[in-house]
Scaffold this active site. Structure first.
Site, PDB file in Angstrom:
ATOM      1  N   HIS A 216       0.819  -1.210   0.000  1.00 28.04           N
ATOM      2  CA  HIS A 216       0.000   0.000   0.000  1.00 28.04           C
ATOM      3  C   HIS A 216       0.851   1.257   0.000  1.00 28.04           C
ATOM      4  O   HIS A 216       0.501   2.255  -0.614  1.00 28.04           O
ATOM      5  CB  HIS A 216      -0.951  -0.015   1.201  1.00 28.04           C
ATOM      6  CG  HIS A 216      -0.246  -0.030   2.513  1.00 28.04           C
ATOM      7  ND1 HIS A 216      -0.031  -1.181   3.212  1.00 28.04           N
ATOM      8  CD2 HIS A 216       0.333   0.962   3.226  1.00 28.04           C
ATOM      9  CE1 HIS A 216       0.640  -0.901   4.314  1.00 28.04           C
ATOM     10  NE2 HIS A 216       0.875   0.392   4.347  1.00 28.04           N
ATOM     11  N   ARG A 323      -9.181  -5.023 -12.496  1.00 27.44           N
ATOM     12  CA  ARG A 323      -9.051  -6.296 -11.789  1.00 27.44           C
ATOM     13  C   ARG A 323     -10.214  -6.449 -10.805  1.00 27.44           C
ATOM     14  O   ARG A 323     -10.144  -5.962  -9.684  1.00 27.44           O
ATOM     15  CB  ARG A 323      -7.717  -6.363 -11.063  1.00 27.44           C
ATOM     16  CG  ARG A 323      -6.494  -6.258 -11.971  1.00 27.44           C
ATOM     17  CD  ARG A 323      -5.223  -6.354 -11.138  1.00 27.44           C
ATOM     18  NE  ARG A 323      -4.026  -6.375 -11.950  1.00 27.44           N
ATOM     19  CZ  ARG A 323      -3.256  -5.308 -12.185  1.00 27.44           C
ATOM     20  NH1 ARG A 323      -3.594  -4.137 -11.674  1.00 27.44           N
ATOM     21  NH2 ARG A 323      -2.169  -5.407 -12.923  1.00 27.44           N
ATOM     22  N   ARG A 360     -11.960  -7.342 -16.285  1.00 29.29           N
ATOM     23  CA  ARG A 360     -11.595  -8.766 -16.252  1.00 29.29           C
ATOM     24  C   ARG A 360     -12.435  -9.484 -15.216  1.00 29.29           C
ATOM     25  O   ARG A 360     -12.587  -9.017 -14.088  1.00 29.29           O
ATOM     26  CB  ARG A 360     -10.109  -8.923 -15.909  1.00 29.29           C
ATOM     27  CG  ARG A 360      -9.641 -10.380 -15.925  1.00 29.29           C
ATOM     28  CD  ARG A 360      -8.156 -10.491 -15.642  1.00 29.29           C
ATOM     29  NE  ARG A 360      -7.825 -10.142 -14.271  1.00 29.29           N
ATOM     30  CZ  ARG A 360      -6.579 -10.073 -13.801  1.00 29.29           C
ATOM     31  NH1 ARG A 360      -5.556 -10.296 -14.611  1.00 29.29           N
ATOM     32  NH2 ARG A 360      -6.353  -9.752 -12.536  1.00 29.29           N
ATOM     33  N   GLU A 461      -2.205 -15.576 -21.428  1.00 31.57           N
ATOM     34  CA  GLU A 461      -1.214 -15.653 -20.349  1.00 31.57           C
ATOM     35  C   GLU A 461      -0.729 -17.081 -20.115  1.00 31.57           C
ATOM     36  O   GLU A 461       0.088 -17.321 -19.230  1.00 31.57           O
ATOM     37  CB  GLU A 461      -1.791 -15.066 -19.064  1.00 31.57           C
ATOM     38  CG  GLU A 461      -3.159 -15.576 -18.696  1.00 31.57           C
ATOM     39  CD  GLU A 461      -3.797 -14.780 -17.563  1.00 31.57           C
ATOM     40  OE1 GLU A 461      -3.077 -14.077 -16.841  1.00 31.57           O
ATOM     41  OE2 GLU A 461      -5.029 -14.872 -17.398  1.00 31.57           O
ATOM     42  N   ASN A 484       2.884 -10.942 -17.150  1.00 30.79           N
ATOM     43  CA  ASN A 484       3.356 -11.429 -15.853  1.00 30.79           C
ATOM     44  C   ASN A 484       3.212 -12.943 -15.742  1.00 30.79           C
ATOM     45  O   ASN A 484       4.160 -13.656 -15.385  1.00 30.79           O
ATOM     46  CB  ASN A 484       2.581 -10.753 -14.717  1.00 30.79           C
ATOM     47  CG  ASN A 484       2.778  -9.245 -14.688  1.00 30.79           C
ATOM     48  OD1 ASN A 484       3.591  -8.713 -15.435  1.00 30.79           O
ATOM     49  ND2 ASN A 484       2.038  -8.570 -13.847  1.00 30.79           N
ATOM     50  N   ASP A 485       2.026 -13.461 -16.041  1.00 30.36           N
ATOM     51  CA  ASP A 485       1.821 -14.910 -15.981  1.00 30.36           C
ATOM     52  C   ASP A 485       2.424 -15.617 -17.189  1.00 30.36           C
ATOM     53  O   ASP A 485       2.907 -16.753 -17.074  1.00 30.36           O
ATOM     54  CB  ASP A 485       0.326 -15.228 -15.875  1.00 30.36           C
ATOM     55  CG  ASP A 485      -0.153 -15.277 -14.435  1.00 30.36           C
ATOM     56  OD1 ASP A 485       0.685 -15.522 -13.547  1.00 30.36           O
ATOM     57  OD2 ASP A 485      -1.351 -15.058 -14.192  1.00 30.36           O
ATOM     58  N   ARG A 495       7.606 -16.578  -9.651  1.00 27.94           N
ATOM     59  CA  ARG A 495       8.221 -15.276  -9.383  1.00 27.94           C
ATOM     60  C   ARG A 495       8.166 -14.889  -7.911  1.00 27.94           C
ATOM     61  O   ARG A 495       8.805 -13.924  -7.494  1.00 27.94           O
ATOM     62  CB  ARG A 495       7.565 -14.190 -10.235  1.00 27.94           C
ATOM     63  CG  ARG A 495       6.081 -13.992 -10.020  1.00 27.94           C
ATOM     64  CD  ARG A 495       5.599 -12.856 -10.918  1.00 27.94           C
ATOM     65  NE  ARG A 495       4.198 -12.516 -10.675  1.00 27.94           N
ATOM     66  CZ  ARG A 495       3.181 -12.940 -11.394  1.00 27.94           C
ATOM     67  NH1 ARG A 495       3.423 -13.716 -12.420  1.00 27.94           N
ATOM     68  NH2 ARG A 495       1.948 -12.593 -11.137  1.00 27.94           N
ATOM     69  N   CYS A 532      -1.045  -5.859 -21.085  1.00 32.76           N
ATOM     70  CA  CYS A 532      -1.418  -5.250 -19.804  1.00 32.76           C
ATOM     71  C   CYS A 532      -0.534  -5.680 -18.648  1.00 32.76           C
ATOM     72  O   CYS A 532      -0.844  -5.389 -17.489  1.00 32.76           O
ATOM     73  CB  CYS A 532      -2.881  -5.555 -19.472  1.00 32.76           C
ATOM     74  SG  CYS A 532      -3.242  -7.313 -19.269  1.00 32.76           S
TER      75      CYS A 532
END
Length: 594
Positions: A216, A323, A360, A461, A484-485, A495, A532
């Site tokens: 955060h 998300r 998504r 992904e 990322n995936d 990761r 993305c």
């Protein structure tokens, strides 16, 4: 003596100022057994503490200044959801009732159990929400013990240079000097509620012992566009009150007690960065068009409906990734219903003022478990990343899935909406997914509820999806590459595992080839392909991606102007042959860097 403390770079830029030190805020917890007749009183103590913290956070929300970053409001919502999480409440009751633990012991025991669940989550953002859970428990413990927050607002009016603002300490390092100096916050960790105690302009930068790139503190620092370094471990123990410090948000380094030469060098770099930032701000209303006339779409990634306003301010052409799963986390069995989801999605759509929103569907599963009954009924998996997650989870619970689909379709009546499905790998999954969309439409129509048209898209992904992308495009209007995936699955790299994280490589030839093939197939079929993942906001990769044919990027809003600058300097006709040589190389990173 000058020394450096290394951490993670999470918000760009350089800050130079005096340290305001806030050490670990942990409350000492007593551990003892209670008598059976004390059970009710102990449960009431925890309940009173929780209710007091809920009231405090709600008051902070109500009194939040108009210029506060929207991310703070979203993070306060997360803390409120965690406070009311049934898993936390029921667990504490169990330890008090069945084990006769005292209230504080029961609370910290349940914290440890839930924290382990967070540690096992695959998604970095969700894994770091453990810090939020720790902070709400900390606030309850402080209330129960009658201890004040470690952070208090700075006193009004002028302060002496070097004053330990916020901690009630005064040191006259420069006697008679009443001129304000920049302050940097050095802390073990800070909750969003603590950060609201300060006006936005008080601190020039942050350093924390703990946290990651999606903690955060990092989110707020990026939203406020100030330098930050997190995960600096013992920073709050090594730095003294009022030390001169430099935060290098680009390198992830804090320099303590810098020499005059180092101070002068960073002062020069700071002025250069400020000039560069000023130049970038002038690009806000400039169309993202390359030198050869190619129009590039620069979109924003968001997590909460309130983030839409920040995306608009950053000059985003729309939302490339909303998300939705963050609405579902920390809710126990009280998952958001259709009406609650509809209101949230509608708020995001209306907040974008007519610009498109790509939403998504829920991406949870064994690696990002829901709480309550849903979690109890889910089977355990040896490898969560390969388990029941994303679209697999949705298809395993059609009722929950259609509830979300109906909410999205209803929100689409208020503005342009694209619907994106994560982790598809099989044509059979595609057909099942589209059938659920048709059923959701039919249900709304039968009820006479208004809904809008949506464009349907698939996330690429999983390597299998990239390899049969031609078949995917027979069913979908657009594609979105989740790097990322895709990197994780292509290279078989977890990761989150520090022992192999160094092998996580967005510039691996196999990854780049898959990305290039997906983009090329989209062009052949005349359909949009967006990227993305983190690579979209990495300016070192912008020209390569343009050369590969990418025309739509979705990233954190703070990165948009920097990427736009690269776009405006690029000629895609010249970049295309160069990009081909990069991905054909044994070591693309070396070619790119050279």
């Amino acid at each position: 003596m000058t020394f450096a403390v290394h951490g993670l770079a999470v918000a760009r830029g350089i800050a130079i100022g005096r340290a305001v030190l806030v050490g670990s805020s942990r409350v000492d917890v007593a551990h003892y057994f209670i008598e059976p007749d004390q059970v009710r009183a102990e449960i009431l103590r925890v309940r009173d503490g929780r209710n007091a913290v809920v009231e405090e956070l709600q008051r902070l929300q109500a009194e939040m200044p108009a210029d506060a970053p929207p991310e703070l409001a979203a993070l306060l919502d997360v803390h409120l959801m965690l406070l009311q999480d049934e898993t936390l409440v029921s667990g504490v009751k169990h330890w008090i009732t069945d084990r006769l633990y005292n209230a504080e012991w029961a609370l910290t025991t349940q914290l440890e159990i839930i924290a382990r669940q967070f540690d096992e989550m695959e998604d970095e953002y969700l894994r770091e929400r453990k810090a939020d859970l720790e902070q709400v428990v900390e606030r309850i413990l402080r209330y129960m013990k009658g201890v004040a927050s470690p952070v208090a607002p700075p006193p009004p009016g002028p302060r002496r240079s070097g004053a330990a603002v916020g901690l009630g300490l005064q040191q006259d390092l420069l006697p008679g000097d009443m001129v304000d100096v920049p302050l940097v916050l050095v802390a073990h960790d800070l909750s969003p509620a603590d950060m609201l105690q300060f006006k936005q302009s008080v601190f020039a930068g942050f350093v924390t012992d703990v946290g990651g790139k999606t903690s955060h503190t990092a989110i707020v620092a990026r939203s406020m566009d100030i330098p930050a370094v997190v995960g600096a471990r013992a920073a709050s123990q090594l730095v003294r009150q009022d030390d001169w410090v430099i935060i290098d948000g680009d390198a992830g380094v804090m320099i303590v007690d810098p020499s005059p030469i180092i101070l002068a060098e960073y002062g020069f770099r700071q002025r250069q960065a400020e000039l560069e930032r000023g130049r970038l701000s002038r690009l806000l209303h400039t169309p993202a068009v390359t030198l050869d006339g190619e129009r590039i779409e620069l979109l924003a990634n968001i997590e909460q409906p309130g983030d839409a306003a920040g995306a608009v301010r950053a000059g985003a052409a729309g939302v490339g990734l909303f998300r939705s799963e963050f609405m579902f986390m920390g809710r126990g069995d009280d998952l958001p219903g259709e009406e609650e989801q509809y209101r949230a999605y509608r708020a995001a759509v209306e907040g974008m003022q007519g610009l498109p929103v790509t939403l998504r569907t829920i991406d949870v599963g064994a690696d990002k478990p829901l709480d309550g009954k849903a979690a109890k009924e889910a089977p355990s998996h040896l490898n969560p990343a390969l388990g029941l997650r994303a679209i697999r989870w949705s298809l395993a619970d059609p009722s929950m899935f259609r509830t979300q689909l109906r909410a999205v379709l209803r929100a689409a009546a208020h503005g342009p909406v694209n619907l994106l499905f994560p982790m598809l790998a099989h044509v059979g999954e595609i057909r099942q997914t589209l059938a659920q969309v048709d059923m959701a439409r039919a249900e709304l129509q039968a009820q006479g509820v208004p809904y809008g048209a949506v464009q349907l898209g698939a996330m690429i992904e999983v390597p299998a999806a990239a390899l049969i992308v031609r078949r995917f495009l027979q069913y979908f209007d657009f594609l979105s590459i989740g790097t990322n995936d895709l990197i994780q699955y292509t290279l078989a790299i977890d990761r989150a595992d520090e022992s192999v994280a160094h092998l996580y490589d967005p510039m691996h030839p196999a990854v780049l080839q898959l990305v290039a093939d997906v983009i090329a197939e989209g062009h052949r079929q005349g359909k949009s392909v967006c990227l993305c993942g983190e690579a979209a906001g990495d300016v070192s990769m912008t020209k390569l991606l343009l050369g590969l044919g990418l025309r739509s990027f979705s990233m954190h809003p703070a990165q948009i102007l920097a990427v736009k600058q690269e776009v405006l300097r690029s000629d895609t006709r010249k970049l295309a042959p160069w990009a081909r040589t990069v991905i054909d190389a044994d070591s693309p990173a070396d070619v790119l860097g050279g």
